[in-house]
Design an enzyme around this catalytic site. Structure first.
Site, PDB file in Angstrom:
ATOM      1  N   CYS A 116       0.865  -1.185   0.000  1.00 45.81           N
ATOM      2  CA  CYS A 116       0.000   0.000   0.000  1.00 45.81           C
ATOM      3  C   CYS A 116       0.901   1.233   0.000  1.00 45.81           C
ATOM      4  O   CYS A 116       2.117   1.131   0.126  1.00 45.81           O
ATOM      5  CB  CYS A 116      -0.860  -0.011   1.258  1.00 45.81           C
ATOM      6  SG  CYS A 116       0.144   0.020   2.773  1.00 45.81           S
TER       7      CYS A 116
ATOM      8  N   HIS B 152       4.072   1.969  11.758  1.00 42.69           N
ATOM      9  CA  HIS B 152       2.966   1.761  12.692  1.00 42.69           C
ATOM     10  C   HIS B 152       2.755   2.935  13.635  1.00 42.69           C
ATOM     11  O   HIS B 152       1.719   3.021  14.296  1.00 42.69           O
ATOM     12  CB  HIS B 152       3.224   0.493  13.519  1.00 42.69           C
ATOM     13  CG  HIS B 152       3.652  -0.667  12.674  1.00 42.69           C
ATOM     14  ND1 HIS B 152       4.984  -1.015  12.505  1.00 42.69           N
ATOM     15  CD2 HIS B 152       2.944  -1.512  11.906  1.00 42.69           C
ATOM     16  CE1 HIS B 152       5.059  -2.048  11.680  1.00 42.69           C
ATOM     17  NE2 HIS B 152       3.848  -2.364  11.294  1.00 42.69           N
TER      18      HIS B 152
ATOM     19  N   GLU C 173       0.884  -0.406  16.475  1.00 43.69           N
ATOM     20  CA  GLU C 173       0.024   0.722  16.098  1.00 43.69           C
ATOM     21  C   GLU C 173      -0.894   1.108  17.250  1.00 43.69           C
ATOM     22  O   GLU C 173      -1.113   2.295  17.524  1.00 43.69           O
ATOM     23  CB  GLU C 173      -0.822   0.395  14.854  1.00 43.69           C
ATOM     24  CG  GLU C 173      -1.617   1.616  14.404  1.00 43.69           C
ATOM     25  CD  GLU C 173      -2.667   1.345  13.346  1.00 43.69           C
ATOM     26  OE1 GLU C 173      -3.727   2.002  13.390  1.00 43.69           O
ATOM     27  OE2 GLU C 173      -2.422   0.478  12.475  1.00 43.69           O
TER      28      GLU C 173
ATOM     29  N   THR D 277      -5.898   0.777  12.064  1.00 42.81           N
ATOM     30  CA  THR D 277      -6.178   0.921  10.620  1.00 42.81           C
ATOM     31  C   THR D 277      -6.273  -0.411   9.871  1.00 42.81           C
ATOM     32  O   THR D 277      -6.717  -0.451   8.735  1.00 42.81           O
ATOM     33  CB  THR D 277      -5.077   1.767   9.933  1.00 42.81           C
ATOM     34  OG1 THR D 277      -3.816   1.115  10.114  1.00 42.81           O
ATOM     35  CG2 THR D 277      -5.031   3.177  10.492  1.00 42.81           C
TER      36      THR D 277
END
Length: 320
Positions: free
Chosen positions: A25, A87, A139, A177
């Site tokens: 991504c 993260h 994260e 996320t």
């Protein structure tokens, strides 16, 4: 595998269906590029707090180029260049790194930073938070660590019944996320049932890449006998892809690389789905394809899917 009689395992016209989108991504692309550019500009070693992204291949590749991965800032020598992983980090880690005078490049994904900014802003307005996420994930530690208190983690619907905020007039919800979109929706519904006035983010925190990869697996699941996810065991979003297929009744396996594939998974199968988590490089996908072909797959077809065009800028001081 050696002298195996190729073709005995899979159906004669066995096919691999490739999920679209899959793999890297924008946040992962950017994080890896930050480490590579820091190495090019400042030379080795560059210190990275925590695995830059949760992928064994990527981490080993960067180690070979001169990155040193650490968990504790004690392990970074004075005057070094330090990169924070994709993260994100807590305020305490950020302050400590600044106090020690490191040259810092922050590779936190901008979509994680968005959550941090939201938490800081609403905290100033007197809000407490419920965070939906996985305990111990970096994260989650980073987001919860934006505040000293007043942020409560829930991992499932049962946790929602037990959580005890100091007040519920001003309560907001935030999310890791990389969660399962469906699981998060169920937990959020439980939060709203218990705290009807809870404030939600304007745009959901689960990121576009997590959502797109899960959606692709949902479509793929209806068309395959078995699904392989390329991703490392620590990768949250990769684990979720395997779960999404499993919940749809498809045999699904996660592998770190082609060596982990087991011939027995493909016995008698004619359609193999293949995807990769957001931190898994395409080279690993290609190696997995070769190995499945060696087990008898004769063709590869790419699914139709969302085309991702998201790009994130590099931090100042590392731009080309």
């Amino acid at each position: 595998m050696g002298a195996m009689n190729v073709g005995t395992f899979m159906d004669a016209n066995a096919q691999i269906l490739l999920a679209e989108p899959r793999g890297f991504c924008a946040g992962v692309d950017r994080a890896i590029e930050i480490v590579e550019r820091a190495l090019a500009k400042f030379g080795r070693p560059i210190y990275v707090r925590h695995e830059i992204v949760h992928n064994t291949y990527v981490v080993n590749d960067l180690k070979a180029k001169g990155a040193i991965f650490i968990e504790e800032l004690d392990d970074v020598p004075p005057g070094a260049t330090l990169v924070f992983s994709a993260h994100g980090v807590s305020r305490a880690v950020q302050r400590e790194a600044e106090r020690r005078g490191f040259q810092i490049f922050d590779a936190t994904c901008p979509l994680v930073t968005k959550v941090h900014v939201e938490v800081a802003k609403l905290h100033k307005e007197g809000y407490e938070f419920i965070m939906i996420g996985h305990k111990g994930h970096p994260e989650v530690e980073g987001t919860m660590g934006q505040l000293d208190s007043g942020i409560h983690l829930v991992e499932d619907e049962a946790d929602v019944a037990r959580v005890q905020p100091a007040q519920s007039e001003k309560l907001a919800v935030v999310t890791q996320t990389t969660l399962s979109v469906d699981d998060a929706a169920g937990i959020l519904a439980a939060v709203k049932a218990r705290f009807p006035q809870v404030r939600e983010p304007k745009q959901q925190d689960i990121c576009y890449a997590t959502q797109n990869r899960q959606d692709a697996v949902k479509v793929l699941s209806g068309q395959v006998d078995v699904l392989v996810v390329v991703g490392s065991p620590t990768s949250s979003n990769s684990n979720r892809l395997r779960e999404v297929a499993h919940k749809r009744g498809v045999a699904a396996y996660m592998v770190d690389n082609a060596d982990e594939l087991q011939a027995a998974w493909f016995e008698g199968k004619s359609r193999v789905g293949l995807t990769a988590g957001a931190s898994a490089p395409e080279i690993l996908v290609q190696q997995v394809i070769e190995r499945i072909k060696a087990l008898g797959a004769v063709s590869v077809r790419k699914m139709e899917g969302v085309e991702e065009t998201v790009k994130f800028p590099l931090p100042k001081g590392l731009k080309a």
